[in-house]
Design an enzyme around this catalytic site. Structure first.
Site, PDB file in Angstrom:
ATOM      1  N   TYR A  46      66.481  51.836  93.888  1.00 27.20           N
ATOM      2  CA  TYR A  46      66.507  53.260  93.525  1.00 27.20           C
ATOM      3  C   TYR A  46      66.002  53.448  92.101  1.00 27.20           C
ATOM      4  O   TYR A  46      65.194  54.347  91.824  1.00 27.20           O
ATOM      5  CB  TYR A  46      67.938  53.794  93.679  1.00 27.20           C
ATOM      6  CG  TYR A  46      68.096  55.286  93.398  1.00 27.20           C
ATOM      7  CD1 TYR A  46      67.566  56.248  94.262  1.00 27.20           C
ATOM      8  CD2 TYR A  46      68.798  55.735  92.277  1.00 27.20           C
ATOM      9  CE1 TYR A  46      67.726  57.607  94.002  1.00 27.20           C
ATOM     10  CE2 TYR A  46      68.967  57.090  92.019  1.00 27.20           C
ATOM     11  CZ  TYR A  46      68.427  58.023  92.890  1.00 27.20           C
ATOM     12  OH  TYR A  46      68.592  59.378  92.628  1.00 27.20           O
ATOM     13  N   SER A 102      66.133  61.153  87.460  1.00 30.22           N
ATOM     14  CA  SER A 102      67.562  60.822  87.417  1.00 30.22           C
ATOM     15  C   SER A 102      67.843  60.123  86.090  1.00 30.22           C
ATOM     16  O   SER A 102      66.913  59.591  85.454  1.00 30.22           O
ATOM     17  CB  SER A 102      67.878  59.865  88.569  1.00 30.22           C
ATOM     18  OG  SER A 102      69.172  59.320  88.449  1.00 30.22           O
TER      19      SER A 102
HETATM   20  P1  NDP Z   1      70.758  65.644  99.033  1.00 26.33           P
HETATM   21  O1  NDP Z   1      70.875  64.453  99.906  1.00 26.33           O
HETATM   22  O2  NDP Z   1      71.810  66.697  99.117  1.00 26.33           O
HETATM   23  O3  NDP Z   1      69.334  66.339  99.241  1.00 26.33           O
HETATM   24  C1  NDP Z   1      68.162  65.576  99.416  1.00 26.33           C
HETATM   25  C2  NDP Z   1      67.096  66.499  99.982  1.00 26.33           C
HETATM   26  O4  NDP Z   1      65.888  65.724 100.150  1.00 26.33           O
HETATM   27  C3  NDP Z   1      67.455  67.085 101.327  1.00 26.33           C
HETATM   28  O5  NDP Z   1      67.073  68.432 101.375  1.00 26.33           O
HETATM   29  C4  NDP Z   1      66.626  66.269 102.311  1.00 26.33           C
HETATM   30  O6  NDP Z   1      66.243  67.079 103.409  1.00 26.33           O
HETATM   31  C5  NDP Z   1      65.393  65.973 101.440  1.00 26.33           C
HETATM   32  N1  NDP Z   1      64.650  64.839 101.958  1.00 26.33           N
HETATM   33  C6  NDP Z   1      65.047  63.549 102.067  1.00 26.33           C
HETATM   34  N2  NDP Z   1      64.094  62.816 102.648  1.00 26.33           N
HETATM   35  C7  NDP Z   1      63.070  63.671 102.914  1.00 26.33           C
HETATM   36  C8  NDP Z   1      61.802  63.517 103.514  1.00 26.33           C
HETATM   37  N3  NDP Z   1      61.365  62.320 103.967  1.00 26.33           N
HETATM   38  N4  NDP Z   1      61.006  64.604 103.635  1.00 26.33           N
HETATM   39  C9  NDP Z   1      61.438  65.817 103.202  1.00 26.33           C
HETATM   40  N5  NDP Z   1      62.621  66.023 102.624  1.00 26.33           N
HETATM   41  C10 NDP Z   1      63.423  64.947 102.488  1.00 26.33           C
HETATM   42  O7  NDP Z   1      70.666  65.047  97.561  1.00 26.33           O
HETATM   43  P2  NDP Z   1      70.430  65.707  96.116  1.00 26.33           P
HETATM   44  O8  NDP Z   1      70.314  67.164  96.192  1.00 26.33           O
HETATM   45  O9  NDP Z   1      71.428  65.096  95.228  1.00 26.33           O
HETATM   46  O10 NDP Z   1      69.024  65.049  95.763  1.00 26.33           O
HETATM   47  C11 NDP Z   1      67.916  65.779  95.304  1.00 26.33           C
HETATM   48  C12 NDP Z   1      67.181  64.950  94.258  1.00 26.33           C
HETATM   49  O11 NDP Z   1      68.021  64.791  93.121  1.00 26.33           O
HETATM   50  C13 NDP Z   1      66.790  63.547  94.703  1.00 26.33           C
HETATM   51  O12 NDP Z   1      65.478  63.263  94.273  1.00 26.33           O
HETATM   52  C14 NDP Z   1      67.795  62.663  93.981  1.00 26.33           C
HETATM   53  O13 NDP Z   1      67.301  61.376  93.766  1.00 26.33           O
HETATM   54  C15 NDP Z   1      67.974  63.447  92.702  1.00 26.33           C
HETATM   55  N6  NDP Z   1      69.206  63.131  91.973  1.00 26.33           N
HETATM   56  C16 NDP Z   1      70.433  63.331  92.529  1.00 26.33           C
HETATM   57  C17 NDP Z   1      71.577  62.970  91.834  1.00 26.33           C
HETATM   58  C18 NDP Z   1      72.936  63.070  92.450  1.00 26.33           C
HETATM   59  O14 NDP Z   1      73.891  62.495  91.884  1.00 26.33           O
HETATM   60  N7  NDP Z   1      73.120  63.784  93.546  1.00 26.33           N
HETATM   61  C19 NDP Z   1      71.508  62.433  90.470  1.00 26.33           C
HETATM   62  C20 NDP Z   1      70.178  62.323  89.967  1.00 26.33           C
HETATM   63  C21 NDP Z   1      69.071  62.660  90.680  1.00 26.33           C
HETATM   64  P3  NDP Z   1      66.152  66.600 104.935  1.00 26.33           P
HETATM   65  O15 NDP Z   1      67.180  65.541 105.153  1.00 26.33           O
HETATM   66  O16 NDP Z   1      66.415  67.881 105.685  1.00 26.33           O
HETATM   67  O17 NDP Z   1      64.741  66.133 105.103  1.00 26.33           O
END
Ligand code: NDP
Length: 246
Positions: free
Chosen positions: A151, A138
């Site tokens: 975070y 990020s």
């Molecule tokens: P979402 O919340 O839309 O997606 C997060 C994903 O992570 C989901 O598919 C969720 O699936 C999965 N996840 C969370 N916890 C677990 C777990 N314990 N085991 C397996 N899967 C897990 O968020 P984003 O798409 O935005 O996030 C994706 C990445 O991008 C993250 O690492 C985030 O930190 C990073 N990011 C996002 C930004 C933003 O502004 N959105 C900016 C910068 C970085 P499920 O709940 O089904 O397990």
């Protein structure tokens, strides 16, 4: 799962049930790759109905389940050529008041879960002298933001461990790529428990005056890095909405 003949290598995507991971899954599938999709919500991944995709409900903090899922997929589709370690949670909070269990969860998923993904593939890739590990960090892995202390700790960790890993795997021809997005419109913010912080974050995005990044914008950066020739390592991509100042 629909199985059709493919000669393209296996791609593993964690956190493929929503947001960036889901967009990455769609894009790599459109490029012809078989996929191992991992997240806790299995139905959301199944609903994508992507060709040659194996969707397994796995919590990335469960190392044994993670490794078992990778074994099954590699048995079916051949060895993984790329893993996109994307699963993550963002629980923003005032560090003086935030429940430490929220820190634990972020550190477990964002750091240790991501390291489980590295562990699952790095040895095999090094032995084969090829492969790509993409870690989703990020802009908060490069600089600080209000209410982001825990975070930021996890994302600075992702930046640090990725660069160290890149140096260690470079002699074996394995690439390590860090992708650092700014604000992206996904479900990420929804898990933050403090309503005031959530509202402030939404205002910040609105005040940028134009849409923030889409999950597809980030997915294209991942595919771009992967599709370079193997001797080219895009070490880091930092991308954010043009109007994002911080
Ligand atoms: P979402 O919340 O839309 O997606 C997060 C994903 O992570 C989901 O598919 C969720 O699936 C999965 N996840 C969370 N916890 C677990 C777990 N314990 N085991 C397996 N899967 C897990 O968020 P984003 O798409 O935005 O996030 C994706 C990445 O991008 C993250 O690492 C985030 O930190 C990073 N990011 C996002 C930004 C933003 O502004 N959105 C900016 C910068 C970085 P499920 O709940 O089904 O397990």
């Amino acid at each position: 799962m629909m199985i059709a003949k493919t000669t393209m290598p296996l791609v593993i995507v964690t956190g493929a049930s929503s947001g960036i991971g889901l967009a990455v899954a769609r894009l790599f599938s459109a490029a012809g790759h078989p996929l191992l999709l991992l997240a806790r919500r299995g139905e959301a991944m199944q609903a994508l109905k992507l060709r040659n995709s194996l969707c397994i409900s796995v919590d990335v903090t469960d190392r044994a389940a993670f490794l078992a899922a990778v074994d099954i997929a590699q048995g079916r589709f051949g060895m993984a050529d790329v893993i996109v370690n994307n699963a993550g949670v963002m629980l923003l909070g005032d560090i003086t008041r935030q429940d430490p269990q929220e820190w634990d969860r972020m550190l477990d998923v964002n750091v240790k879960g991501l390291m489980n993904g590295i562990y699952a593939v790095a040895g095999g890739m090094a032995a084969r002298q090829r492969g790509t590990i993409v870690n989703i960090s990020s802009v908060a892995g490069r600089k600080t933001f209000a209410n982001h202390t825990a975070y930021v700790a996890t994302k600075f960790a992702v930046h640090g461990l990725s660069e160290n890993l890149r140096e260690e795997l470079a002699p074996s021809g394995v690439r390590v790529v860090t992708i650092a997005p700014g604000a992206v419109e996904t479900e990420l913010l929804s898990h933050t428990s403090d309503p005031t912080i959530k509202a402030g974050y939404e205002n910040w995005k609105t005040n940028m005056g134009s849409p923030v990044l889409s999950a597809e914008d980030v997915a294209h950066a991942v595919l771009y890095a992967y599709q370079q020739p193997q001797h080219v390592c895009i070490r880091e991509i930092v991308l954010a909405a043009t109007r994002q100042q911080a």
